[in-house]
Design a protein around this motif. Sequence first.
Motif, PDB file in Angstrom:
ATOM      1  N   LEU A 274       0.649  -1.231   0.129  1.00  0.00           N
ATOM      2  CA  LEU A 274      -0.098  -0.014   0.080  1.00  0.00           C
ATOM      3  C   LEU A 274       0.818   1.298   0.024  1.00  0.00           C
ATOM      4  CD1 LEU A 274      -2.888   0.772   0.200  1.00  0.00           C
ATOM      5  CD2 LEU A 274      -2.885   1.037   2.470  1.00  0.00           C
ATOM      6  N   VAL A 340      -2.150  -7.681   2.309  1.00  0.00           N
ATOM      7  CA  VAL A 340      -1.846  -6.306   2.229  1.00  0.00           C
ATOM      8  C   VAL A 340      -0.615  -5.847   3.100  1.00  0.00           C
ATOM      9  CG1 VAL A 340      -2.768  -3.678   2.389  1.00  0.00           C
ATOM     10  CG2 VAL A 340      -4.191  -5.467   1.830  1.00  0.00           C
ATOM     11  N   ALA A 381      -6.666  -0.323   4.707  1.00  0.00           N
ATOM     12  CA  ALA A 381      -6.131  -1.557   4.294  1.00  0.00           C
ATOM     13  C   ALA A 381      -6.976  -2.797   4.495  1.00  0.00           C
ATOM     14  CB  ALA A 381      -4.790  -1.815   4.785  1.00  0.00           C
TER      15      ALA A 381
END
Length: 461
Positions: A274, A340, A381
Motif C-alpha cells: 500500500l 496487504v 487496508a
Amino acid sequence: MAERRRAAPVDAPRRAAWEVLKAVRVDDAYANLVLPAVVSHFELEVRDAAFTTELASGTLRWQGLYDAVLAACIDRSLARVEAKVLDALRLGTHQLLAMRVPTHAAISTTVDLVRAVANNDGAAGFANAVLRKVAAQDRDAWVVQVAPPGARHAEIAYSHPAWIVAELRRALGPAAQSSPSDTEAELAALLTADNEPPRVTLVARPGRASRDELPGEPTRYSPYGAVLESGRPQAVKAVAEGRAGVQDEGSQLVAVALARAELGPGPDRLWLDLCAGPGGKSALLAALGAERGATLVATERAPHRARLVAQALRGAPGVSGVVVADGRRPPLRPGSVDRVLVDAPCTGLGALRRRPEARWRRKPDDLLELVLLQRSLLAGAIDLVRPGGVVLYATCSPVLAETSGVVSSVLDTRTDVVLDDAVALLPDVPDCAGPLPGTVQLWPHRHGTDAMFMALLRRTD
C-alpha cells in the motif's frame, strides 16, 4: 592595508564532507542520498570516498556531543557562530575525537576549509583556536566533562535529542518487561547501536536469484539475505541485473512474515503493497508471490517514489502494476485483496543508523500527524482485504504511539478484525516480542537490524 593571506588548497574529501553537511542543513537532504552525488562530483577514489562517508555520517551522528564539546570551547553561544563555520568545526571535532587523523592534520585541514568557505581569515584563526582546545582532551574525557550523570547524560553522551531518548526508553520498557535498571542498560546498548554505521545487506529475490550468488556472510534470520563485507553492491552481478538488491534484514523479514501468514478459506491471488516507495519490499513480495501464482499491485502516493518502485520491479514476474495513488483511497475494490502490506510513513527512528540526520530533523510535533495518517492507512487496508485475508502493519519505528498505539486504536474501533500472532511467523528470531501480544519488535542492538515493528491483523467475516 596588509595583503590578504592566500588560501591554501582545500583537501577534496573534507570539502566533499562539508558539502554533504551543507546539503543536509540547507536543503533538508538525506546524507545517504547526497553522498554518491558528492563523491562523483569531486571524483573521489574509493579510499577517499570511504573517508568522506565516515567523516560526514559520523559528524551527523555525533553532532549532539560535538556541539556540547564546542560550546565548552567557545565563549559565545553556538547560535552566534556562522553556520558554515560551525559545520566545519563539527567535521574537525569528529576527526580529533573519533577518527585516526593526526591532530595537526585535523586542525590544519579544517582551518583551510574554514578559510575557503567563510572567505575570512578571522574565521580561520577562530577555528584554529577552538580546535586546539578540543584537541586538549580525548573523547572519553570530554564525555565526562560535558555529559555528567544526570537527566541529560544519555542525550549528550550518545548524541540523541532528549525526546527521542525518552521515546526509546518507553518503547524498551514493555518490550523488555525488565526492571528500570535493566531498561537503562539496554537503552545504552540501543543508543550505542544507533551510532554504529550499518553494514550493507543484500537480498536475493526468490525465483530470480539465490543467496549463493551473493558475496558475504548469510543473514542470521532472513533466508534470502547476505551481508556484504566490502565493495560496491552494484559490482555484484545479481544486483546489477535487478535480480537482487540492497535491503536491511529487518525489511526482508517484513515481507517474509506477510508471505508466511496463513489465510482463511478463499483465494491467494492478489497481494498489495500500500505504501510501496522506494520498492525494496515490493520487489521481495513480488518474487515470493510469483512462486505461488499470486500477483502484486504496488501503490505509492509520491510520483518520484512510484518511479523508484517501478524501477525496483522492472523485470520481476507477478507484478500487476505500480499505481500512483493515496494509500487511504486506493483505486481497488473493497474486499478484493488477499494480503496487504502497510509499511506506513513514520518517524523513521528505527533507522537512525543509516539516516543519522533524522534524529535532528524529526520533532515531537511530527508524531500526531503521522499517527493520524497511520491509523487511516491501516483502517483503509482492512477495508481492502477479504474476510480471511491479512494485513501486515509495519513501521521503521519503535515509538509506542506509532506501533501499539495505532494498532490498539484500530482494534478498538472495529469489530471485523483480530490481531494474529506475528511472532510465530519468525520462529528463528529470538527476543522479538513487541508491546502487544503477538506483535514483533526488532532492535538494532538485539538483532542487528533496523527497529522494525510488525503487527498481523486478520479480517473476520
